[in-house]
Design a protein around this motif. Structure first.
Motif, short mmCIF file in Angstrom:
data_model
loop_
_atom_site.label_atom_id
_atom_site.label_comp_id
_atom_site.label_asym_id
_atom_site.label_seq_id
_atom_site.Cartn_x
_atom_site.Cartn_y
_atom_site.Cartn_z
N MET A 1 0.83 -1.35 0.00
CA MET A 1 0.19 -0.12 -0.10
C MET A 1 0.80 1.31 -0.16
N GLU A 2 1.96 1.24 1.06
CA GLU A 2 2.72 2.60 0.80
C GLU A 2 3.76 2.66 -0.30
N ARG A 3 3.97 3.70 -1.06
CA ARG A 3 4.55 3.77 -2.37
C ARG A 3 5.64 4.76 -1.93
N GLY A 4 5.97 5.18 -0.91
CA GLY A 4 7.06 6.23 -0.86
C GLY A 4 6.77 7.53 -0.72
N GLU A 5 7.63 8.64 -0.84
CA GLU A 5 7.26 9.99 -0.65
C GLU A 5 7.14 10.59 -1.88
N ARG A 6 6.42 11.67 -2.00
CA ARG A 6 6.60 12.66 -2.99
C ARG A 6 5.94 14.00 -2.57
N ASP A 7 6.86 14.91 -3.06
CA ASP A 7 6.67 16.44 -2.61
C ASP A 7 6.11 16.58 -1.24
N GLY A 8 6.93 15.88 -0.18
CA GLY A 8 6.80 15.85 1.17
C GLY A 8 5.63 15.29 1.66
N PHE A 9 4.92 14.38 0.80
CA PHE A 9 3.88 13.57 1.30
C PHE A 9 4.12 12.07 1.21
N SER A 10 3.76 11.29 2.32
CA SER A 10 3.71 9.84 2.19
C SER A 10 2.69 9.42 1.25
N VAL A 11 3.15 8.66 0.33
CA VAL A 11 2.19 8.23 -0.76
C VAL A 11 1.80 6.88 -0.41
N PHE A 12 0.20 6.64 -0.42
CA PHE A 12 -0.34 5.34 -0.16
C PHE A 12 -1.01 5.06 -1.58
N GLU A 13 -0.88 3.88 -2.24
CA GLU A 13 -1.85 3.32 -3.18
C GLU A 13 -2.78 2.39 -2.80
N VAL A 14 -4.13 2.50 -3.05
CA VAL A 14 -5.05 1.77 -2.74
C VAL A 14 -5.36 0.87 -4.07
N LEU B 1 -11.80 -0.51 -1.73
CA LEU B 1 -11.72 0.20 -0.25
C LEU B 1 -13.02 0.31 0.21
N ASN B 2 -13.41 -1.03 0.95
CA ASN B 2 -14.59 -1.41 1.54
C ASN B 2 -14.47 -1.97 2.87
N LEU B 3 -15.48 -2.61 3.51
CA LEU B 3 -15.77 -3.13 4.68
C LEU B 3 -14.54 -4.04 5.09
N THR B 4 -14.15 -5.14 4.00
CA THR B 4 -12.97 -5.79 4.05
C THR B 4 -11.72 -5.42 4.19
N SER B 5 -11.44 -4.27 3.63
CA SER B 5 -10.18 -3.67 3.63
C SER B 5 -9.96 -2.35 4.15
N THR B 6 -10.81 -1.76 4.95
CA THR B 6 -10.62 -0.55 5.59
C THR B 6 -9.77 -0.67 6.74
N ASP B 7 -9.88 -1.93 7.44
CA ASP B 7 -9.17 -2.07 8.74
C ASP B 7 -7.69 -1.99 8.48
N GLU B 8 -7.13 -2.62 7.37
CA GLU B 8 -5.87 -2.59 6.84
C GLU B 8 -5.31 -1.10 6.64
N PHE B 9 -6.17 -0.39 5.82
CA PHE B 9 -5.94 0.92 5.51
C PHE B 9 -5.76 1.66 6.60
N ARG B 10 -6.74 1.62 7.80
CA ARG B 10 -6.57 2.35 8.66
C ARG B 10 -5.34 2.01 9.73
N GLU B 11 -4.97 0.78 9.63
CA GLU B 11 -3.77 0.53 10.42
C GLU B 11 -2.28 0.94 9.84
N VAL B 12 -2.38 1.02 8.60
CA VAL B 12 -1.27 1.54 7.87
C VAL B 12 -1.17 3.02 7.97
N ILE B 13 -2.02 3.94 7.97
CA ILE B 13 -2.42 5.32 8.46
C ILE B 13 -2.12 5.55 9.71
#
Length: 101
Positions: A1-14, A18-30
């Protein structure tokens, strides 16, 4: 999910849905990134097939927490259906679109 840095932002690729089954992982990463002191996020939705209401809630949660930590969250490359969802729910105010220069 994480793709590195760009212009001072941490880039995350979905990738996929992004639904009920994947949001827990997304929240954990953030949450992990916030715990590491990062608070500027660029969420790239180019590979996202769809975002449902649970996914939208996770994006709003991430944006709210980024702001609480002095940062921000931007959305990049939403497909037509995701963009329509953001516009219909008026969440583009909370989830601004990244417009490359």
């Amino acid at each position: 999910m994480e793709r590195g840095e760009r212009d001072g932002f941490s880039v995350f690729e979905v990738d996929g849905r992004l639904n009920l089954t994947s949001t827990d992982e997304f929240r954990e990463v953030i949450a992990r990134a916030l715990g590491e002191g990062r608070s500027r996020f660029l969420i790239d939705l180019q590979q996202a097939e769809s975002v449902d209401s649970t996914g939208l809630g996770a994006l709003v949660w991430a944006a709210t927490n980024a702001r609480r930590h002095g940062g921000e969250l931007l959305i990049a490359n939403p497909n037509e259906s995701v963009l329509l969802l953001l516009e219909l729910t008026s969440t583009t105010k909370l989830l601004p679109l990244h417009r490359p220069a």
